[in-house]
Design a protein around this motif. Structure first.
Motif, short mmCIF file in Angstrom:
data_model
loop_
_atom_site.label_atom_id
_atom_site.label_comp_id
_atom_site.label_asym_id
_atom_site.label_seq_id
_atom_site.Cartn_x
_atom_site.Cartn_y
_atom_site.Cartn_z
N ILE A 1 50.76 48.15 49.66
CA ILE A 1 49.48 46.85 49.33
C ILE A 1 48.25 47.69 49.01
N LEU A 2 47.43 47.74 48.33
CA LEU A 2 45.75 47.73 47.98
C LEU A 2 45.22 46.35 47.72
N ILE A 3 44.48 46.35 48.93
CA ILE A 3 43.61 45.38 48.70
C ILE A 3 41.95 45.01 48.82
N ALA A 4 41.16 44.94 47.76
CA ALA A 4 39.99 44.88 48.31
C ALA A 4 39.66 43.65 48.32
N GLU A 5 38.01 43.33 48.63
CA GLU A 5 37.72 42.23 49.04
C GLU A 5 36.73 42.34 48.20
N ALA A 6 36.65 41.20 47.19
CA ALA A 6 35.41 41.05 46.64
C ALA A 6 34.37 41.84 46.29
N PRO A 7 35.20 43.01 45.20
CA PRO A 7 34.52 43.58 44.69
C PRO A 7 33.47 43.44 43.24
N GLU A 8 32.49 43.96 43.19
CA GLU A 8 31.01 43.55 42.34
C GLU A 8 31.74 44.16 40.88
N LYS A 9 31.78 45.61 40.91
CA LYS A 9 30.86 45.93 39.96
C LYS A 9 32.95 46.14 38.71
N PRO A 10 32.25 45.89 37.37
CA PRO A 10 33.82 45.54 37.28
C PRO A 10 34.13 47.23 36.90
N GLY A 11 33.75 48.57 36.85
CA GLY A 11 33.35 49.79 37.38
C GLY A 11 34.71 50.27 38.32
N ASP B 1 52.74 48.71 45.56
CA ASP B 1 54.10 47.49 44.65
C ASP B 1 52.75 46.20 44.91
N ALA B 2 52.37 46.07 44.56
CA ALA B 2 50.66 45.13 44.51
C ALA B 2 49.44 46.22 45.08
N VAL B 3 48.32 44.68 44.30
CA VAL B 3 46.80 45.67 44.14
C VAL B 3 46.70 43.96 44.92
N ILE B 4 46.06 43.20 45.20
CA ILE B 4 45.65 41.76 45.69
C ILE B 4 44.06 42.24 46.18
N ILE B 5 43.26 40.88 44.90
CA ILE B 5 41.56 41.13 44.84
C ILE B 5 41.29 39.65 46.08
N ALA B 6 41.04 40.04 47.26
CA ALA B 6 40.00 39.13 47.94
C ALA B 6 38.31 39.16 47.36
N ASN B 7 38.15 37.04 47.58
CA ASN B 7 37.59 36.74 47.07
C ASN B 7 36.85 36.99 46.11
N PRO B 8 37.78 37.52 44.81
CA PRO B 8 37.23 37.74 43.35
C PRO B 8 35.58 37.30 42.70
N LYS B 9 34.97 38.59 42.46
CA LYS B 9 34.21 37.74 41.95
C LYS B 9 33.69 38.23 40.57
N THR B 10 34.64 38.03 40.16
CA THR B 10 34.87 38.01 38.19
C THR B 10 35.65 37.95 37.89
N ASP B 11 36.07 37.75 36.94
CA ASP B 11 37.74 37.78 36.28
C ASP B 11 38.34 39.13 35.78
N PRO C 1 55.84 49.01 56.41
CA PRO C 1 54.91 47.70 54.83
C PRO C 1 53.69 47.89 55.23
N THR C 2 52.84 48.28 54.49
CA THR C 2 51.54 47.92 54.65
C THR C 2 50.19 47.95 54.03
N ALA C 3 50.08 47.16 53.71
CA ALA C 3 47.97 46.72 53.08
C ALA C 3 47.10 47.61 53.50
N ILE C 4 46.83 48.35 52.41
CA ILE C 4 45.48 49.04 53.27
C ILE C 4 43.58 48.41 52.43
N VAL C 5 43.03 48.42 52.94
CA VAL C 5 42.05 47.12 53.29
C VAL C 5 40.76 47.81 52.53
N VAL C 6 40.16 47.55 51.07
CA VAL C 6 38.66 47.83 51.64
C VAL C 6 37.40 47.21 51.50
N GLY C 7 36.52 47.24 51.40
CA GLY C 7 35.80 46.44 51.07
C GLY C 7 34.72 46.74 50.05
N THR C 8 33.02 46.50 50.26
CA THR C 8 32.41 46.83 49.06
C THR C 8 31.44 48.25 49.63
#
Length: 264
Positions: free
Chosen positions: A117-127, A142-152, A209-216
């Motif tokens: 799983i790839l997780i991104a916390e609070a990404p702001e830039k649509p690009g 297997d999945a992408v999870i957006i934590a605390n999304p800033k845009t739809d 079973p792995t989740a890799i988490v990246v921030g801004t």
């Protein structure tokens, strides 16, 4: 077949609001897709397409019909109407009105005992979000999870920058706390890209079973992620700065996990 030639048409005005306003997308549960490839990927991804609008000068009817979008209303529009609704500077001449999907965390299911799983916390830039989704698609996570999304996720710039990969990935959203609780309940190990108390990423075992988490890039990950990590990980830097673009970092980490898994 219905045709619309005026930008003052009430339906065109509604669609313009879908293009411009996330509030309108949330309220109606609808959004616009621009481009034949993106529409095709949305159809393949199980999205419900309500209407396709096309300008025959730019996108002939036979190319619209080649999408095999059965049961979808087709509307011919003038070039002026198309340019009013299009987001891109380059013109393809085709748009679709689609129904949003739910991205609830509790609906997330895995078809493997060892998901990646790839997780991104609070990404702001649509690009950046689009680039992360392209990376996830390339690695077939297997999945992408957006934590605390800033845009739809149906922001036109995310659809454009992801080249339609917003439709090819399994995506969920939630708060950081909700996601951490979910990962622990599923027995998924959490590896957080962080500068503090970190080990080099390539020394870790990503075959479980792995989740890799990246921030801004600006602030990194929140303390809640770092404190709940199985292990904080770092990409060793050899230059003058200590960080890189979040989508690049995600790509390095995810493809190391894929390498360890034999690219399965």
């Amino acid at each position: 077949m219905k045709a619309i030639t005026s930008i003052q048409n009430s339906f065109v005005k509604q669609l313009f609001q879908l293009k411009e306003k996330s509030r309108e997308r949330r309220k109606t549960g609808l959004f616009l897709i621009e481009g034949a490839r993106e529409i095709m990927l949305a159809l393949q991804g199980g999205y419900d397409i309500d209407t396709i609008l096309f300008n025959p000068e730019l996108h002939p009817l036979e190319r619209v019909e080649a999408l095999n979008a059965e049961g979808v209303d087709l509307i011919e529009i003038s070039k002026e109407v198309y340019q009013k609704l299009a987001y891109r500077e380059t013109t393809e001449g085709i748009l679709a009105v689609a129904k949003s999907k739910s991205h609830q965390l509790d609906a997330l299911k895995f078809n493997t005992k060892s998901p990646l799983i790839l997780i991104a916390e609070a990404p702001e830039k649509p690009g950046n979000i689009g680039a992360i989704l392209r990376t996830a698609d390339a690695a077939n996570v297997d999945a992408v999870i957006i934590a605390n999304p800033k845009t739809d996720l149906h922001n036109p710039n995310i659809i454009r920058s992801s080249v339609g990969c917003v439709f090819t990935n399994t995506i969920a959203t939630g708060s950081t706390s909700e996601i951490i609780k979910f990962l622990k309940s599923e027995g998924i190990h959490i590896y957080c890209a962080a500068l503090q108390a970190s080990e080099p990423y390539h020394t870790q075992d990503f075959t479980k079973p792995t989740a890799i988490v990246v921030g801004t890039e600006a602030t990194g990950l929140s303390a809640e992620w770092r404190e709940n990590a199985t292990q904080n990980i770092i990409i060793p830097m050899q230059g003058a700065i200590d960080s890189m673009n979040v989508s690049v970092a995600a790509g390095i980490l995810i493809f190391e996990a894929k390498r360890q898994r034999g690219f399965n």
